[in-house]
Design a protein around this motif. Structure first.
Motif, PDB file in Angstrom:
ATOM      1  N   LEU A 564       0.832  -1.191   0.000  1.00 58.22           N
ATOM      2  CA  LEU A 564       0.000   0.000   0.000  1.00 58.22           C
ATOM      3  C   LEU A 564       0.875   1.252   0.000  1.00 58.22           C
ATOM      4  CD1 LEU A 564      -2.693  -1.036   2.623  1.00 58.22           C
ATOM      5  CD2 LEU A 564      -2.892  -1.086   0.139  1.00 58.22           C
ATOM      6  N   PRO A 565       0.372   2.342  -0.561  1.00 60.40           N
ATOM      7  CA  PRO A 565       1.127   3.599  -0.483  1.00 60.40           C
ATOM      8  C   PRO A 565       1.348   3.995   0.972  1.00 60.40           C
ATOM      9  CG  PRO A 565      -0.691   3.782  -2.037  1.00 60.40           C
ATOM     10  CD  PRO A 565      -0.890   2.495  -1.303  1.00 60.40           C
ATOM     11  N   ALA A 566       2.395   4.782   1.179  1.00 59.96           N
ATOM     12  CA  ALA A 566       2.748   5.191   2.534  1.00 59.96           C
ATOM     13  C   ALA A 566       1.588   5.909   3.218  1.00 59.96           C
ATOM     14  CB  ALA A 566       3.986   6.085   2.490  1.00 59.96           C
ATOM     15  N   GLU A 567       0.917   6.799   2.503  1.00 61.65           N
ATOM     16  CA  GLU A 567      -0.146   7.591   3.113  1.00 61.65           C
ATOM     17  C   GLU A 567      -1.332   6.726   3.536  1.00 61.65           C
ATOM     18  OE1 GLU A 567       2.392  10.129   0.606  1.00 61.65           O
ATOM     19  OE2 GLU A 567       1.369   8.209   0.288  1.00 61.65           O
ATOM     20  N   ASP A 568      -1.547   5.593   2.837  1.00 68.19           N
ATOM     21  CA  ASP A 568      -2.662   4.717   3.189  1.00 68.19           C
ATOM     22  C   ASP A 568      -2.441   4.009   4.518  1.00 68.19           C
ATOM     23  OD1 ASP A 568      -3.779   5.512   0.833  1.00 68.19           O
ATOM     24  OD2 ASP A 568      -3.879   3.522  -0.077  1.00 68.19           O
ATOM     25  N   VAL A 569      -1.203   3.990   4.985  1.00 63.46           N
ATOM     26  CA  VAL A 569      -0.910   3.367   6.282  1.00 63.46           C
ATOM     27  C   VAL A 569      -0.453   4.413   7.295  1.00 63.46           C
ATOM     28  CG1 VAL A 569      -0.429   1.107   5.304  1.00 63.46           C
ATOM     29  CG2 VAL A 569       1.438   2.749   5.530  1.00 63.46           C
ATOM     30  N   GLY A 570      -0.784   5.685   7.017  1.00 64.34           N
ATOM     31  CA  GLY A 570      -0.527   6.740   7.985  1.00 64.34           C
ATOM     32  C   GLY A 570       0.892   7.236   8.045  1.00 64.34           C
ATOM     33  N   VAL A 571       1.675   7.013   6.987  1.00 64.30           N
ATOM     34  CA  VAL A 571       3.061   7.497   6.948  1.00 64.30           C
ATOM     35  C   VAL A 571       3.112   8.659   5.954  1.00 64.30           C
ATOM     36  CG1 VAL A 571       5.466   6.940   6.457  1.00 64.30           C
ATOM     37  CG2 VAL A 571       3.971   5.230   7.518  1.00 64.30           C
ATOM     38  N   TYR A 572       3.462   9.846   6.439  1.00 64.21           N
ATOM     39  CA  TYR A 572       3.439  11.054   5.602  1.00 64.21           C
ATOM     40  C   TYR A 572       4.820  11.671   5.432  1.00 64.21           C
ATOM     41  CZ  TYR A 572      -1.435  10.391   6.830  1.00 64.21           C
ATOM     42  OH  TYR A 572      -2.685   9.839   7.023  1.00 64.21           O
ATOM     43  N   ALA A 573       5.803  11.162   6.127  1.00 63.10           N
ATOM     44  CA  ALA A 573       7.185  11.624   6.006  1.00 63.10           C
ATOM     45  C   ALA A 573       8.088  10.488   6.432  1.00 63.10           C
ATOM     46  CB  ALA A 573       7.432  12.856   6.869  1.00 63.10           C
ATOM     47  N   GLY A 574       9.347  10.541   5.986  1.00 61.88           N
ATOM     48  CA  GLY A 574      10.290   9.485   6.351  1.00 61.88           C
ATOM     49  C   GLY A 574      10.380   8.431   5.270  1.00 61.88           C
ATOM     50  N   ALA A 575      10.357   7.153   5.666  1.00 60.34           N
ATOM     51  CA  ALA A 575      10.566   6.070   4.718  1.00 60.34           C
ATOM     52  C   ALA A 575       9.666   4.890   5.064  1.00 60.34           C
ATOM     53  CB  ALA A 575      12.029   5.626   4.736  1.00 60.34           C
ATOM     54  N   VAL A 576       9.363   4.111   4.029  1.00 60.73           N
ATOM     55  CA  VAL A 576       8.603   2.873   4.193  1.00 60.73           C
ATOM     56  C   VAL A 576       9.406   1.750   3.554  1.00 60.73           C
ATOM     57  CG1 VAL A 576       6.476   1.649   3.642  1.00 60.73           C
ATOM     58  CG2 VAL A 576       6.399   4.070   4.199  1.00 60.73           C
ATOM     59  N   THR A 644      12.800  -0.109  -0.440  1.00 64.51           N
ATOM     60  CA  THR A 644      12.719   1.032   0.469  1.00 64.51           C
ATOM     61  C   THR A 644      12.334   2.265  -0.335  1.00 64.51           C
ATOM     62  OG1 THR A 644      14.427   0.071   1.885  1.00 64.51           O
ATOM     63  CG2 THR A 644      13.928   2.402   2.193  1.00 64.51           C
ATOM     64  N   ALA A 645      11.242   2.875   0.088  1.00 62.22           N
ATOM     65  CA  ALA A 645      10.769   4.114  -0.539  1.00 62.22           C
ATOM     66  C   ALA A 645      10.917   5.243   0.473  1.00 62.22           C
ATOM     67  CB  ALA A 645       9.317   3.976  -0.977  1.00 62.22           C
ATOM     68  N   ARG A 646      11.730   6.233   0.131  1.00 60.68           N
ATOM     69  CA  ARG A 646      11.969   7.369   1.020  1.00 60.68           C
ATOM     70  C   ARG A 646      11.203   8.580   0.486  1.00 60.68           C
ATOM     71  NH1 ARG A 646      16.120   4.283  -0.071  1.00 60.68           N
ATOM     72  NH2 ARG A 646      17.278   3.325   1.659  1.00 60.68           N
ATOM     73  N   ILE A 647      10.477   9.228   1.370  1.00 59.13           N
ATOM     74  CA  ILE A 647       9.659  10.375   0.975  1.00 59.13           C
ATOM     75  C   ILE A 647      10.523  11.626   1.091  1.00 59.13           C
ATOM     76  CG2 ILE A 647       7.586  11.714   1.441  1.00 59.13           C
ATOM     77  CD1 ILE A 647       6.399   9.213   2.765  1.00 59.13           C
ATOM     78  N   TRP A 648      10.921  12.202  -0.054  1.00 59.53           N
ATOM     79  CA  TRP A 648      11.608  13.489   0.006  1.00 59.53           C
ATOM     80  C   TRP A 648      10.607  14.590   0.342  1.00 59.53           C
ATOM     81  CZ3 TRP A 648      16.682  14.384   0.196  1.00 59.53           C
ATOM     82  CH2 TRP A 648      17.090  15.731   0.163  1.00 59.53           C
ATOM     83  N   GLY A 649       9.446  14.487  -0.238  1.00 57.89           N
ATOM     84  CA  GLY A 649       8.389  15.458   0.035  1.00 57.89           C
ATOM     85  C   GLY A 649       7.256  15.243  -0.937  1.00 57.89           C
ATOM     86  N   HIS A 650       6.125  15.875  -0.657  1.00 60.54           N
ATOM     87  CA  HIS A 650       5.003  15.855  -1.586  1.00 60.54           C
ATOM     88  C   HIS A 650       5.119  17.064  -2.510  1.00 60.54           C
ATOM     89  CE1 HIS A 650       3.695  13.303   1.756  1.00 60.54           C
ATOM     90  NE2 HIS A 650       3.016  12.652   0.832  1.00 60.54           N
TER      91      HIS A 650
END
Length: 947
Positions: A564-576, A644-650
Motif C-alpha cells: 500500500l502507499p505510505a499515506e494509506d498506512v498513515g506514513v506522511y514523512a520518512g521512509a517505508v 525502500t521508498a523514502r519520501i523526500w516530500g510531496h
C-alpha cells in the motif's frame, strides 16, 4: 470595512495616506524562533515597509487532528514582533501556498484522501475540501483577525489561496469567493487579495466579490520589456478598479525600481529574506527534466542570506526606499505618462509597432552599439515626472533630455553605464516658489516646510563626475544651475539665489530668495553592507556510532499482503520498507507507482538509490549487482525482496506529466512484478491507423499519409517513413507469452505512446515514464501502441517484461520519530558495560553500500566558527545522504553527489546552517550508491556565499 487600510481605485491607503510599499518575504517557519527579531530588524534596515508571510497549514496541523501553535510555530508571537518592529504584514494562509514546501502546505492526509477533501475535490468549490479548509481557518483566522492593522497589529492584507491560475480549478469565482466568505465571517476586515502566478488575473480570483486581484511578475531582469510588462498589468488592475499589487517578483533592486517606476503600489520580491527547510519540509517540484528535490538551503539570492547577513544589493535597497520616501504621496498617486506607449524604447530602433520613435518628454538614448534602454515615465501627483532609465545592454548609453525647461548648456547628457538603472525627476515643484527641473542625482529626501525646503540628492550610480541639478524660480524667469565642484568650495550667484558647494562627500547648498531658505544636500544613503566573515575550521575527527534507527512495523497495514502507499498506512514523512519473498530466478523487478527515492535489495543484489516520478519503475538485476552477495544470501528457490521508498516530500505544484507531481499523489509503491522473462519487441509489429479513431485516420489520408491494409505492413516498432507531420500511428501485435503478469518498457523513447490491451486503454509511456504496468496478460492478447510523432522523434526500443506479481508483503516505517529517538540515543551515549558506546572516526571516511552511521560535530567546535547567530557547516563527499539533528531540531537532509532521476534546486546542496546554542550537530549518514560513499571533509564557518 477597516478604515485604517483600504484600496481606493489605484491607491493603497494607510491611515488616510496613499502609500507605495516595498515588501520582503519573511517566512518564520524557515527561520529559528530565536532569530525572528534579527530578521525583522534586517528588513527594517533595508528601508522596507512590509513583509509577506506564508502560513503553512501542515506546519501547524502536525498530524491528523493534532494542532501546534507553540514555540517555532507561534505565528501569533511572530506577528506581534512584526508590529513591534514597525513593519506591515501581508499574510497568506492558503490553504495552498506553494512556496516549495511539502504539498504546498496542504496536509498529505487531506490531499491524498478523497474522503477528507482530497482527490478531485482538492482546491475546488467542493463541500468536502471547503469543510477541511474550515478546520484550518477556524484555528488560524482568529490569530490573523486580532493582529490586523487598526486593531493593534501589522496585518494590512490577507491572501486567499495562491496562484490559482496554475491549477485546473473548475470554478475560481466560487472557490475564492468561498474562502473570502470564511475570512469575512471570521472578522477579516482588511483587503483580501488573490494573486495570479502566471498573469491570468481573471482565473486567479475569478471575479469573486470583495476580493482584489494581484499578480506575480517574474519577468527577465535583463529584458528591455520589463517596464512595459508592468504597465500592462497596471492597466489591467485599472480595469478591476484596483491598484497594481505585485505580490511576488524578482529580488534585484534594479528590477524593483522598474516596478515602482511603472506604477506598482505594492512590490513584493519573493524570498528577499532567505531561509532553511527544517524537518521534512522539503518538497518535490517540476523544475527539473524529470522532477526536482528542494534543498535544505532555501535561497534564491535574496538580499538577506539564509544566515541573516546582508548581501551587496542591500545598499540599492536603501537607495530605492529613500526615493519612495522622498516622493511620498506624489509617487503613491502617480500615473504612467499618457504620452508613453505601452512598450519599450531601444537605443537604436523601436521595438513595438505603432511607436513612431519619439520618446516621451524628449528622453532619447543614443549609442553606437546595440544598446537597449528600458524606460518608465510616471506623471507625479501635483506635477513633475519620475523617469526610470534602465540600461540592460552591454554598453554605456548616453541619455539626453530635450525639454525646454531643462535644456541648458550646463546640463550634460546622463551616461547610464551598462547594467545600471537610475530614477531621476524632472519638472518637480518643490513648492510654489521653486521647481527642480532636472538632475543626474536621485532624489532621496524632500522635506518641505513653510520657511523653505530641504532637498537631498544622492550621487548618481552612473560614472559621471559630480552631481548637477537645475532649478527654476516660481516666476519661471530665472534658471538656476548647480554643479558639484571637485576641490575647493565654490560660491555661485544665479539670479536671486546663492549657492555654495563643497567636496567633502556631504555637500550642502543654501538658497535664500528673501522669504524662504532652500537647502540642497548631496548625500549618500547610509551604506551598511559589510561582507560576512567567520573563522574557518576543518574537522579531522568525529565521534561515530554504527547504531541505526529502528523500523516500526505497520500493523495490519498491507491489507492482506498487498503493498500500500505510505499515506494509506498513515506514513506522511520518512521512509517505508516493503518486504516479500520472490523466486530465486528473478532477474529484476517492476515496481508499480514508485515514488520518491527508491532502492532495492534482493538477496545479494543491492541497487543504488534513485528518484522515480510515481510511474512504474523497472529495476533489472545485472550480474554486476550480485558481486555484493554473501554466499548465504542467495537461494536457488527463494530470495527476500526489500524495497525502500523514502519520501523526500510531496509535490508543491500540480503537473500531470508525472504522477508524483500531482498535489494528490501518494508515495511508496502499490506492488511489484518479479521479472523472469524479458522479451524484445523491436520488430514484428503491424503498422496502421488507430482503429479506435476513424475520423483521425481520414484526416491522415486527406493529408497524404496512406497505409494499405491488405496485408498491413509489418516491421519495426515506431518505424514508418512519411512526409506527413505531425501524425500518430498504431503499432499492433498478438502476444504469445502464456498467462502471466507483464509490463511494457520502452528504452530511449522520445515520443508519447498510448497503450491498449485488447482495445482497453492502459495508459501512456512518455520519455518521463518509460515503463507501464499492464497487469494480467494471456496468450493471444492484442497489444496496440499509438505513437505520437511531431518531427520524427525516436519511438525507442520496446521490451515486454513478464513474471509473477509479488504477494505477501510486510511493511515497516522509519519516520522522524524513529530518527529522533536514534539521534537522542547517540547524543546521550556513554560507556556501556565498560565498552565505549562511540568511537573516534578520522576523515576522510567511507560508508559501504547499504551501510549507515552516526557522526557528531561538537557544539564547542560549532560555537568557535559561529557568525551572525549561525554556523555554516559544509560537506565534501559523494554518494551519501546526511540527515542532521540538533538538540531541538531536525535541520533536514542533504545528498552529496546527487541522485539519478532528479536535480536539487532552491539553494546549495552541500551545507547545513546550525543555529547558535543548538547543541551538538548529529548526522545520520547513509550510503546511496552501489559502491561505497565518501565523506572527505567537513568545514565549519565562513559566509554562506563562499567564493
Amino acid at each position: 470595512m477597516n478604515e485604517s487600510v483600504y484600496l481606493d481605485h489605484n491607491r493603497l491607503v494607510i491611515d488616510g495616506t496613499p502609500r507605495v510599499l516595498l515588501c520582503a518575504s519573511l517566512f518564520p517557519f524557515r527561520v529559528p524562533r530565536e532569530q525572528w527579531g534579527q530578521r525583522l530588524e534586517a528588513v527594517k534596515r533595508l528601508g522596507y515597509h512590509a513583509i509577506d508571510v506564508y502560513i503553512p497549514w501542515n506546519f501547524h496541523e502536525t498530524a491528523p487532528g493534532v494542532w501546534d501553535f507553540s514555540g517555532r510555530r507561534d505565528i501569533d508571537e511572530f506577528l506581534r514582533l512584526t508590529h513591534e518592529a514597525g513593519l506591515y504584514a501581508m499574510v497568506r494562509p492558503g490553504p495552498y501556498i506553494c512556496s516549495e514546501w511539502d504539498g504546498g502546505a496542504i496536509p498529505a492526509w487531506i490531499a491524498t484522501d478523497p474522503a477528507r477533501g482530497g482527490g478531485d475535490a482538492l482546491r475546488q468549490n467542493d463541500p468536502a475540501f471547503l469543510d477541511a479548509v474550515r478546520g484550518w481557518y477556524d484555528r488560524i483566522l482568529p490569530i490573523i483577525v486580532r493582529r490586523q492593522y487598526g486593531h493593534g497589529g501589522p496585518v494590512i492584507a490577507v491572501q486567499a489561496d495562491n496562484e490559482l491560475d496554475f491549477f485546473a480549478c473548475r470554478d475560481p469565482r466560487g472557490y475564492i469567493g468561498a474562502l473570502a466568505g470564511m475570512m469575512r465571517e471570521a472578522g477579516v476586515d482588511v483587503p483580501i487579495v488573490a494573486c495570479a502566478g502566471q498573469g491570468d488575473m481573471a482565473r486567479a480570483f475569478g471575479g469573486a466579490d470583495g476580493v482584489v486581484p494581484a499578480v506575480n511578475l517574474y519577468a527577465d531582469d535583463d529584458g528591455v520589456d520589463m517596464d512595459a510588462h508592468v504597465r500592462y498589468y497596471r492597466a489591467a488592475a485599472d480595469r478591476y478598479d484596483a491598484p497594481l499589487i505585485v505580490t511576488e517578483t524578482n529580488r534585484l533592486h534594479r528590477t524593483l525600481r522598474r516596478m515602482v517606476g511603472s506604477g506598482a503600489r505594492f512590490v513584493g520580491p519573493f524570498l528577499q529574506v532567505s531561509g532553511w527547510d527544517f524537518d521534512y519540509g522539503t518538497s518535490v517540484n517540476n523544475w527539473g527534466a524529470l522532477e526536482s528535490y528542494m534543498t535544505h538551503d532555501y535561497d534564491f539570492g535574496g538580499v538577506i542570506d539564509p544566515a541573516g547577513r546582508e548581501r551587496p544589493d542591500a545598499d540599492e535597497a536603501r537607495r530605492l526606499s529613500a526615493i519612495i520616501a522622498a516622493l511620498g504621496e506624489r509617487l503613491a498617486e502617480a500615473s504612467p505618462a499618457a504620452d508613453q506607449t505601452v512598450g519599450c524604447h531601444e537605443a537604436v530602433s523601436p521595438c513595438l509597432d505603432g511607436w513612431d520613435g519619439t520618446p516621451p518628454d524628449g528622453i532619447v538614448s543614443r549609442d553606437g552599439g546595440d544598446g537597449e534602454l528600458g524606460v518608465g515615465v510616471l506623471d507625479l501627483a501635483g506635477g513633475g515626472r519620475l523617469l526610470t532609465l534602465t540600461n540592460v545592454s552591454g554598453c554605456d548609453l548616453a541619455v539626453s533630455s530635450g525639454s525646454a525647461a531643462v535644456s541648458t548648456p550646463s546640463m550634460p547628457d546622463v551616461v547610464v553605464p551598462a547594467g545600471v538603472g537610475v530614477m531621476v525627476v524632472s519638472d518637480l515643484p518643490v513648492d510654489d516658489r521653486l521647481t527642480l527641473c532636472a538632475t543626474n542625482g536621485e532624489l532621496i529626501g524632500l522635506d518641505v516646510a513653510d520657511e523653505g525646503a530641504r532637498i537631498t540628492l544622492s550621487p548618481p550610480v552612473t560614472r559621471e563626475d559630480g552631481v548637477w541639478a537645475t532649478f527654476v524660480s516660481g516666476t519661471g524667469a530665472d534658471v538656476i544651475a548647480v554643479r558639484e565642484q571637485t576641490g575647493d568650495t565654490e560660491t555661485r550667484m544665479c539670479g536671486d539665489v546663492l549657492f555654495v558647494s563643497g567636496s567633502d562627500g556631504r555637500i550642502s547648498f543654501s538658497a535664500d530668495n528673501g522669504e524662504r531658505v532652500y537647502e540642497i544636500v548631496i548625500s549618500r544613503p547610509d551604506r551598511r553592507y559589510v561582507p560576512s566573515s567567520a573563522p574557518l575550521a576543518t574537522v579531522d575527527e568525529l565521534d561515530s556510532s554504527g547504531e541505526r534507527p529502528a523500523w516500526s512495523p505497520v500493523a495490519d497495514g498491507t491489507d492482506g499482503g498487498r503493498a500500500l502507499p505510505a499515506e494509506d498506512v498513515g506514513v506522511y514523512a520518512g521512509a517505508v520498507r516493503y518486504t516479500a519473498d520472490v523466486d530465486g530466478a528473478t532477474t529484476g523487478v517492476v515496481l508499480r507507482d514508485a515514488a520518491d527515492t527508491i532502492s532495492v535489495r534482493c538477496g545479494g543484489v543491492r541497487t543504488a538509490w534513485r528518484a522515480n516520478g510515481g510511474a512504474a519503475l523497472y529495476v533489472p538485476f545485472d550480474d554486476a549487482d550480485r558481486t555484493h552477495a554473501a554466499p548465504d544470501d542467495v537461494s536457488p528457490t527463494t530470495r527476500t525482496l526489500e524495497v525502500t521508498a523514502r519520501i523526500w516530500g510531496h509535490s508543491n505544484f500540480d503537473d500531470s506529466r508525472l504522477l508524483s507531481l500531482r498535489l494528490t499523489a501518494k508515495r511508496g509503491i502499490t506492488g511489484a512484478l518479479a521479472v523472469s522473462g524479458v522479451h524484445d519487441l523491436g520488430s514484428g509489429w503491424l503498422t496502421g491507423y488507430d482503429p479506435h479513431d476513424p475520423a483521425y485516420a481520414r484526416s491522415l489520408r486527406d493529408a497524404g499519409l496512406e497505409i494499405g491494409e491488405d496485408p498491413r505492413p509489418r516491421g519495426g516498432f515506431g518505424g514508418w517513413s512519411t512526409t506527413t507531420w505531425p501524425h500518430r500511428l498504431a503499432y499492433m501485435r498478438t502476444l504469445h507469452v502464456g498467462d502471466t503478469v507483464a509490463a511494457l518498457h520502452v528504452d530511449g523513447g522520445r515520443a508519447r505512446c498510448d497503450v491498449r490491451l485488447n482495445g482497453r486503454d492502459i495508459g501512456s509511456i512518455t520519455p518521463l515514464r518509460p515503463t507501464l504496468w499492464l497487469g494480467d496478460v494471456h496468450d493471444g492478447d492484442e497489444l496496440a501502441v499509438i505513437v505520437w510523432r511531431t518531427w520524427g522523434e525516436d519511438a525507442g526500443r520496446a521490451t515486454l517484461l513478464t513474471g509473477r506479481e509479488v504477494v505477501g508483503w510486510t511493511m515497516a516505517a522509519q519516520g522522524l520519530s524513529e530518527l529522533r529517538a536514534a539521534a537522542d540515543a547517540f547524543a546521550g551515549a556513554g560507556d556501556r558495560d565498560g565498552e565505549p558506546a562511540t568511537t573516534r572516526t578520522t576523515l576522510p571516511l567511507t560508508v559501504e553500500p547499504g551501510a549507515a552511521m552516526w557522526l557528531r560535530v561538537p557544539a564547542a567546535a560549532l560555537a568557535e566558527s559561529a557568525c551572525s547567530m549561525n554556523t555554516v557547516v559544509r560537506f565534501d563527499g559523494d554518494g551519501l545522504q546526511l540527515t542532521a539533528f540538533t538538540d531541538d531540531l531536525c535541520l533536514g537532509r542533504v545528498v552529496l553527489g546527487g541522485l539519478p532521476g532528479t536535480t536539487f534546486a532552491g539553494g546549495r546542496g552541500d551545507l547545513f546552517l546550525v543555529p547558535e546554542h543548538a547543541g551538538d550537530l548529529l548526522l545520520y549518514v547513509e550510503a546511496t550508491r552501489d559502491v561505497a560513499g565518501r565523506l572527505d571533509a567537513v568545514t565549519l564557518g565562513g559566509p554562506v556565499d563562499r567564493g
